[in-house]
Write a protein that holds these residues in place. Structure first.
Motif, short mmCIF file in Angstrom:
data_model
loop_
_atom_site.label_atom_id
_atom_site.label_comp_id
_atom_site.label_asym_id
_atom_site.label_seq_id
_atom_site.Cartn_x
_atom_site.Cartn_y
_atom_site.Cartn_z
N CYS A 1 0.86 -1.19 0.00
CA CYS A 1 0.00 0.00 0.00
C CYS A 1 0.90 1.23 0.00
N THR A 2 0.43 2.26 -0.65
CA THR A 2 1.11 3.54 -0.61
C THR A 2 0.10 4.58 -0.15
N SER A 3 0.41 5.27 0.91
CA SER A 3 -0.52 6.25 1.47
C SER A 3 -0.43 7.58 0.73
N GLN A 4 -0.59 7.50 -0.56
CA GLN A 4 -0.51 8.68 -1.40
C GLN A 4 -1.57 9.73 -1.02
N GLU A 5 -2.70 9.28 -0.51
CA GLU A 5 -3.77 10.22 -0.16
C GLU A 5 -3.39 11.16 0.97
N HIS A 6 -2.28 10.86 1.68
CA HIS A 6 -1.81 11.71 2.77
C HIS A 6 -0.60 12.54 2.39
N SER A 7 -0.12 12.41 1.17
CA SER A 7 1.12 13.06 0.76
C SER A 7 0.88 14.24 -0.17
N TYR A 8 1.65 15.29 0.05
CA TYR A 8 1.61 16.43 -0.86
C TYR A 8 2.54 16.22 -2.05
N VAL A 9 3.34 15.17 -2.01
CA VAL A 9 4.23 14.85 -3.12
C VAL A 9 3.42 14.03 -4.12
N LYS A 10 3.07 14.65 -5.24
CA LYS A 10 2.09 14.06 -6.16
C LYS A 10 2.49 12.70 -6.71
N ASP A 11 3.79 12.45 -6.83
CA ASP A 11 4.24 11.18 -7.40
C ASP A 11 4.99 10.32 -6.39
N MET A 12 4.65 10.49 -5.12
CA MET A 12 5.30 9.70 -4.07
C MET A 12 5.18 8.20 -4.36
N TRP A 13 4.08 7.78 -4.90
CA TRP A 13 3.83 6.36 -5.18
C TRP A 13 4.91 5.75 -6.06
N GLN A 14 5.60 6.59 -6.86
CA GLN A 14 6.62 6.03 -7.75
C GLN A 14 8.04 6.45 -7.37
N LYS A 15 8.18 7.25 -6.31
CA LYS A 15 9.51 7.72 -5.90
C LYS A 15 10.40 6.58 -5.40
N LEU A 16 9.92 5.86 -4.40
CA LEU A 16 10.68 4.74 -3.84
C LEU A 16 10.10 3.45 -4.38
N HIS A 17 10.91 2.65 -4.98
CA HIS A 17 10.48 1.36 -5.51
C HIS A 17 9.30 1.53 -6.48
N PRO A 18 9.53 2.05 -7.64
CA PRO A 18 8.44 2.21 -8.62
C PRO A 18 7.77 0.86 -8.89
N PRO A 19 6.46 0.87 -8.94
CA PRO A 19 5.74 -0.39 -9.12
C PRO A 19 5.76 -0.87 -10.56
N ASP A 20 5.59 -2.15 -10.71
CA ASP A 20 5.37 -2.73 -12.03
C ASP A 20 3.89 -2.60 -12.40
N ILE A 21 3.04 -2.63 -11.37
CA ILE A 21 1.60 -2.51 -11.56
C ILE A 21 1.06 -1.58 -10.49
N LEU A 22 0.23 -0.63 -10.90
CA LEU A 22 -0.39 0.30 -9.96
C LEU A 22 -1.90 0.10 -10.00
N ILE A 23 -2.47 -0.20 -8.84
CA ILE A 23 -3.91 -0.38 -8.70
C ILE A 23 -4.47 0.76 -7.87
N PHE A 24 -5.50 1.40 -8.39
CA PHE A 24 -6.14 2.54 -7.74
C PHE A 24 -7.52 2.12 -7.25
N LEU A 25 -7.77 2.29 -5.94
CA LEU A 25 -9.07 1.98 -5.37
C LEU A 25 -9.77 3.27 -4.96
N HIS A 26 -10.99 3.41 -5.40
CA HIS A 26 -11.80 4.58 -5.05
C HIS A 26 -12.97 4.13 -4.18
N ALA A 27 -13.41 5.02 -3.32
CA ALA A 27 -14.65 4.83 -2.56
C ALA A 27 -15.26 6.21 -2.37
N ASP A 28 -16.57 6.30 -2.53
CA ASP A 28 -17.22 7.60 -2.34
C ASP A 28 -17.30 7.93 -0.85
N LEU A 29 -17.66 9.17 -0.56
CA LEU A 29 -17.69 9.64 0.82
C LEU A 29 -18.64 8.81 1.68
#
Length: 127
Positions: A32-60
């Motif tokens: 998991c990458t806690s990108q939703e808490h980071s102001y660094v827009k591409d933090m998800w790929q900064k350390l250990h870039p993924p081979d596959i990125l899965i995005f999960l959404h949920a409404d409020l």
């Protein structure tokens, strides 16, 4: 053969930790990458870039129902989505988990990974 790194990003309470743990149980390399808490827009790929990125959404409403103790607001939800915008545009798979059960989410991901031949897990996925 090295296992592909699968990263899971998304809004709070969308099921990131649950999905990553399930993928790990299947023998995959998932984080998991806690990108939703980071102001660094591409933090998800900064350390250990993924081979596959899965995005999960949920409404409020789903966030509130899954974590009634959480302090989720419309403004906070929008802020998380802004922080996740970069990851969303680069995601290999996007799933709105709001109307889905855990089992439906993992089946969807398993089919996607099997189609990409990224799954190297032993045994069957849970129902």
């Amino acid at each position: 053969m090295q296992r592909p790194l699968i990263k899971v990003v998304g809004v709070s309470a969308a099921g990131k930790s649950t999905l990553a743990a399930t993928l790990e149980q299947w023998g995959m390399h998932a984080r998991c990458t806690s990108q939703e808490h980071s102001y660094v827009k591409d933090m998800w790929q900064k350390l250990h870039p993924p081979d596959i990125l899965i995005f999960l959404h949920a409404d409020l409403g789903t966030q509130l129902s899954r974590r009634p103790w959480g302090r989720y607001t419309e403004a906070g939800h929008r802020e998380e989505l802004e922080r996740l915008a970069h990851a969303l545009t680069h995601a290999d798979l996007v799933i709105d988990t709001s109307p889905m059960t855990k089992q439906e989410v993992v089946r969807t991901v398993r089919r996607f990974l099997d189609d990409r031949h990224a799954s190297n897990a032993q045994g069957n996925s849970p129902n």
